[in-house]
Enzyme design. Sequence first.
Site, PDB file in Angstrom:
ATOM      1  N   GLY A  79       0.830  -1.197   0.000  1.00 27.16           N
ATOM      2  CA  GLY A  79       0.000   0.000   0.000  1.00 27.16           C
ATOM      3  C   GLY A  79       0.862   1.244   0.000  1.00 27.16           C
ATOM      4  N   PRO A  80       0.230   2.412  -0.213  1.00 24.86           N
ATOM      5  CA  PRO A  80       0.989   3.651  -0.266  1.00 24.86           C
ATOM      6  C   PRO A  80       1.617   3.989   1.091  1.00 24.86           C
ATOM      7  CG  PRO A  80      -1.358   3.983  -0.764  1.00 24.86           C
ATOM      8  CD  PRO A  80      -1.203   2.574  -0.379  1.00 24.86           C
ATOM      9  N   PRO A  81       2.539   4.936   1.117  1.00 24.37           N
ATOM     10  CA  PRO A  81       3.202   5.271   2.379  1.00 24.37           C
ATOM     11  C   PRO A  81       2.203   5.809   3.396  1.00 24.37           C
ATOM     12  CG  PRO A  81       4.310   6.309   0.521  1.00 24.37           C
ATOM     13  CD  PRO A  81       3.047   5.733   0.005  1.00 24.37           C
ATOM     14  N   GLY A  82       2.503   5.560   4.658  1.00 26.53           N
ATOM     15  CA  GLY A  82       1.730   6.179   5.729  1.00 26.53           C
ATOM     16  C   GLY A  82       0.381   5.553   5.990  1.00 26.53           C
ATOM     17  N   VAL A  83       0.131   4.344   5.467  1.00 29.82           N
ATOM     18  CA  VAL A  83      -1.167   3.729   5.737  1.00 29.82           C
ATOM     19  C   VAL A  83      -1.091   2.760   6.920  1.00 29.82           C
ATOM     20  CG1 VAL A  83      -2.117   3.955   3.433  1.00 29.82           C
ATOM     21  CG2 VAL A  83      -0.747   1.954   4.010  1.00 29.82           C
ATOM     22  N   GLY A  84       0.084   2.701   7.550  1.00 21.95           N
ATOM     23  CA  GLY A  84       0.160   1.892   8.773  1.00 21.95           C
ATOM     24  C   GLY A  84       0.774   0.521   8.584  1.00 21.95           C
ATOM     25  N   THR A  98       4.060  -0.290   8.629  1.00 27.18           N
ATOM     26  CA  THR A  98       5.079  -0.505   9.649  1.00 27.18           C
ATOM     27  C   THR A  98       4.437  -0.635  11.015  1.00 27.18           C
ATOM     28  OG1 THR A  98       6.464   0.926   8.332  1.00 27.18           O
ATOM     29  CG2 THR A  98       7.253   0.387  10.523  1.00 27.18           C
ATOM     30  N   SER A 142      -4.203   4.555 -18.482  1.00 29.82           N
ATOM     31  CA  SER A 142      -5.542   4.796 -17.948  1.00 29.82           C
ATOM     32  C   SER A 142      -6.019   6.238 -18.092  1.00 29.82           C
ATOM     33  CB  SER A 142      -5.621   4.363 -16.496  1.00 29.82           C
ATOM     34  OG  SER A 142      -4.907   5.272 -15.706  1.00 29.82           O
ATOM     35  N   LYS A 159      -8.067   5.161  -7.010  1.00 29.03           N
ATOM     36  CA  LYS A 159      -8.476   6.292  -7.847  1.00 29.03           C
ATOM     37  C   LYS A 159      -9.783   6.891  -7.342  1.00 29.03           C
ATOM     38  CE  LYS A 159      -6.116   4.843 -11.997  1.00 29.03           C
ATOM     39  NZ  LYS A 159      -6.229   4.113 -13.245  1.00 29.03           N
TER      40      LYS A 159
HETATM   41  P1  ADP Z   1       3.823   2.875   6.345  1.00 29.74           P
HETATM   42  O1  ADP Z   1       4.724   1.898   6.967  1.00 29.74           O
HETATM   43  O2  ADP Z   1       2.656   2.263   5.678  1.00 29.74           O
HETATM   44  O3  ADP Z   1       4.498   3.840   5.457  1.00 29.74           O
HETATM   45  P2  ADP Z   1       3.468   3.812   9.034  1.00 29.74           P
HETATM   46  O4  ADP Z   1       3.170   2.503   9.647  1.00 29.74           O
HETATM   47  O5  ADP Z   1       4.818   4.392   9.238  1.00 29.74           O
HETATM   48  O6  ADP Z   1       3.157   3.750   7.495  1.00 29.74           O
HETATM   49  O7  ADP Z   1       2.359   4.833   9.502  1.00 29.74           O
HETATM   50  C1  ADP Z   1       2.569   6.194   9.669  1.00 29.74           C
HETATM   51  C2  ADP Z   1       1.865   6.679  10.908  1.00 29.74           C
HETATM   52  O8  ADP Z   1       0.467   6.612  10.750  1.00 29.74           O
HETATM   53  C3  ADP Z   1       2.204   5.874  12.124  1.00 29.74           C
HETATM   54  O9  ADP Z   1       2.401   6.721  13.214  1.00 29.74           O
HETATM   55  C4  ADP Z   1       0.953   5.030  12.335  1.00 29.74           C
HETATM   56  O10 ADP Z   1       0.770   4.744  13.693  1.00 29.74           O
HETATM   57  C5  ADP Z   1      -0.132   5.921  11.816  1.00 29.74           C
HETATM   58  N1  ADP Z   1      -1.244   5.152  11.286  1.00 29.74           N
HETATM   59  C6  ADP Z   1      -1.376   4.672  10.055  1.00 29.74           C
HETATM   60  N2  ADP Z   1      -2.532   3.993   9.919  1.00 29.74           N
HETATM   61  C7  ADP Z   1      -3.156   4.059  11.099  1.00 29.74           C
HETATM   62  C8  ADP Z   1      -4.402   3.562  11.592  1.00 29.74           C
HETATM   63  N3  ADP Z   1      -5.239   2.851  10.836  1.00 29.74           N
HETATM   64  N4  ADP Z   1      -4.721   3.826  12.864  1.00 29.74           N
HETATM   65  C9  ADP Z   1      -3.887   4.533  13.629  1.00 29.74           C
HETATM   66  N5  ADP Z   1      -2.737   5.037  13.238  1.00 29.74           N
HETATM   67  C10 ADP Z   1      -2.346   4.813  11.995  1.00 29.74           C
END
Ligand code: ADP
Length: 830
Positions: free
Chosen positions: A376-381, A383, A704, A747
Amino acid sequence: MTGRRAPRPRFFLKGLAMIFKSHKEHAVTYMMMPLRDIVVFPHMVSPLFVGRERSIAAVEKALEQGKTIFLVTQKDASIDSPSQETVYPVGVLATILQMLKLPDGSIKVLVEGKKRGRINKFLVEDDSFSALVEEVDDTCRDANEVKALNAMILDSLDNFAKFTKRIPPDMVATAAAVDDPSRLADLIAPQLNVSLSDKQQILELTDVCERLERVYAIMESAMELIRTEQRIKTRVKRQMEKTQKDYYLNEQMRAIQKEIGDTDDRQAEIDELEEKLQSKKHLSEEARTRVDKEIKKLKMMPPMSAEMNVVRNYIEWILSLPWGEKSDVKMDIGPAEQILNDDHYGLKEPKERILEYLAVESLVQKLKGPILCFVGPPGVGKTSLGKSIARATGRRFVRLSLGGVRDEAEIRGHRRTYIGALPGKILQSLKKAGTDNPVFLLDEVDKMSTDFRGDPSSALLEVLDPEQNDTFNDHYIDMDYDLSGVMFITTANTLQGIPPALQDRMEIIRIAGYMESEKLAIAKQYLVPKQLEANGLAAGQLEFSDNSVLHIIRRYTREAGVRNLEREIASICRKVATDLVRQGAQEGGERKVKIDKSSVEKYLGVPRFRYGTAEEKNKVGISTGLAWTEVGGELLFIEVAVMSGKGELIITGKLGDVMKESARAAMSYVRSRAQLLGLDKEFYQLIDLHIHVPEGAIPKDGPSAGIAITTAIISALTRVEVKKDIAMTGEITLRGRVLPIGGLKEKIFAAHRGLISTVIIPRENEKDLKDIPEKILKDLKIVMVDHMDEVIRLALVTDSAEAFAGKAVEDKQFFREPPAPEDIPPQLHQ
Ligand code: ADP
């Protein structure tokens, strides 16, 4: 006494035989003296101390009767009055050379052995011993053998004398001068270090050959014994010398080191390593032996040498790895679910998949299943899900980013022969984890690349393969290391970059991104509390209104995840904390801060993005496409400008090849529709068309955007506006068919974020709509199309008829299909 002084035995005894009467033909009666601890051989001169009265009497009588006495050895020395059974049957007839009375009544006689004799009868008189004795002659079975044995014995004797002190040095010469082999054997026999009974046996051997042979054998075995002794002695000596030498060298080295001043440090260091080695209870046998050897090597090395550092580093690396050190893994699903929910909002499906995975693991009791891969895209949790899994299972957590790893050695380490070699990142990370069963997150598996330095993905394959990873071989450590307890999890932005072989091992879990409402909830429930705490603010000290969070989401971030959102919130928290500290210092009181839309701008500056990004007005020549990039879905604005020119197509905006082709296809479709669009057939020859996709820094590719490009071109050519709140996605064929696309969910999310009201999608993508949350489908109008003509009808503001360049076009005529033959340039028919 020499041989010359002794008369020939036979001749000598013949005389004696006349004196004594014998009852047997060859037997003669002689005075007899039993001997206790000696066997006297013929030709041997020996002093004897005589104490027994009967023996003394026998000697005296013998002296009177011609000096000959029969000497026979007792089988048991302790018997005082021997009988025929307790003496050996063969003795020797001897001449008494001298007799000396001693003051205590005993006598000392000097006797010389003359000839073997066998007792026929043992006679005990009252005061002395005598016996009927038969002379024993030598026999000889083979004269040649005797000769050979004679020579062998002389040879051996020479050697023997050198090694033992039993043979007096002059005896070798004497023996060499003896020309009678029988006599030679008798000469040597008394000197041999054998028991009395063995000597008696030699005496009893009448065959010269046999006697010589026995003497030779005894000499040889004694020699062998001596040689063995010698060998042992030399060996022991050498060992002693080596120990002494080692000790000496060690002492010397210590002295040198002391002089240089590093003994204490070094010794302490070696002691420390040895202690560590002892304390590593689960070290593999192979590793223990290796470390032991290396420590020994270290001790011998000159201090401060480069080699020493290499060895020390190696030992330290091995000892710092967690060999068999494990955390207690919790298998309970209930608490695990709680932890996942505590840490993350939403993500229903990924959470379910994770729990299923953990349930299977707890049933099977080992990690043999596929590797989880969050895509998935960055920042979706991704890690943070990994971290939660670690927390839920009681494992430690390590993360390794594979982005940009292009060398196999980064995974597997360099061989120790390289200068500055280190173990690979897998083992380095395990050292960091401190246990050998952590959750190991391999980030960005799709960003690994391959080049001439070897393929890191093949090393990774081995790491991730549960069948082989219990004997993972790192090049530096150069030993098997067991990775089977490690729970590997991978993450990627897209599946495209992951080699198929790796994909096979993985269970893909997709996380598409969040809707605005989800982001708001995540911010309120997770990100804000987290950042307040991180910046030392109490829960009530800083409050974000919903509007402020939405404002940040819309105007300061453009992302599928929440990473930037979190960053902006953190930034506000930091600034507020600084303010509070300043004000607190001035006023000495606590204050509450509320963040609303306007204070967001105060803290974060001018908004970075236009909200929603949908165009504010309907415009000519601009359409809204939808793109799917690594950072999630995005709105894509396509601008087309028409200039007079000569038929050129200019395409800018960092577009990939596929997208450029897509633009050409669009142009071809437009030309085939020229007439219907009210355009001159040759219109393209008079103009240049410039297609531009702004925000050119982000690379865009894929087919697309086809229908969006076409729409923009048509709008630009016909001067008809495109509706501002319509977004579209779909590939176009030359004849205007609309083909399906990928990443629909992302999208549509992007369209929703961008406050689009209608989305045009290919009909064939209808099946993907089931993945889209209800709420979004409620907010958005989704229109499915098969053909480009439908798109034009939907997207263009066709009622602004005056905007058409040429004649008005009837609806039904406009959307006729397929192109009429008369539309085709006449020259093609010829
Ligand atoms: P990724 O690894 O996908 O790039 P991260 O895991 O680093 O993203 O997530 C970035 C931040 O967003 C983290 O602090 C994470 O706790 C928070 N975060 C992402 N998704 C959620 C969620 N569904 N609920 C709570 N916090 C989330």
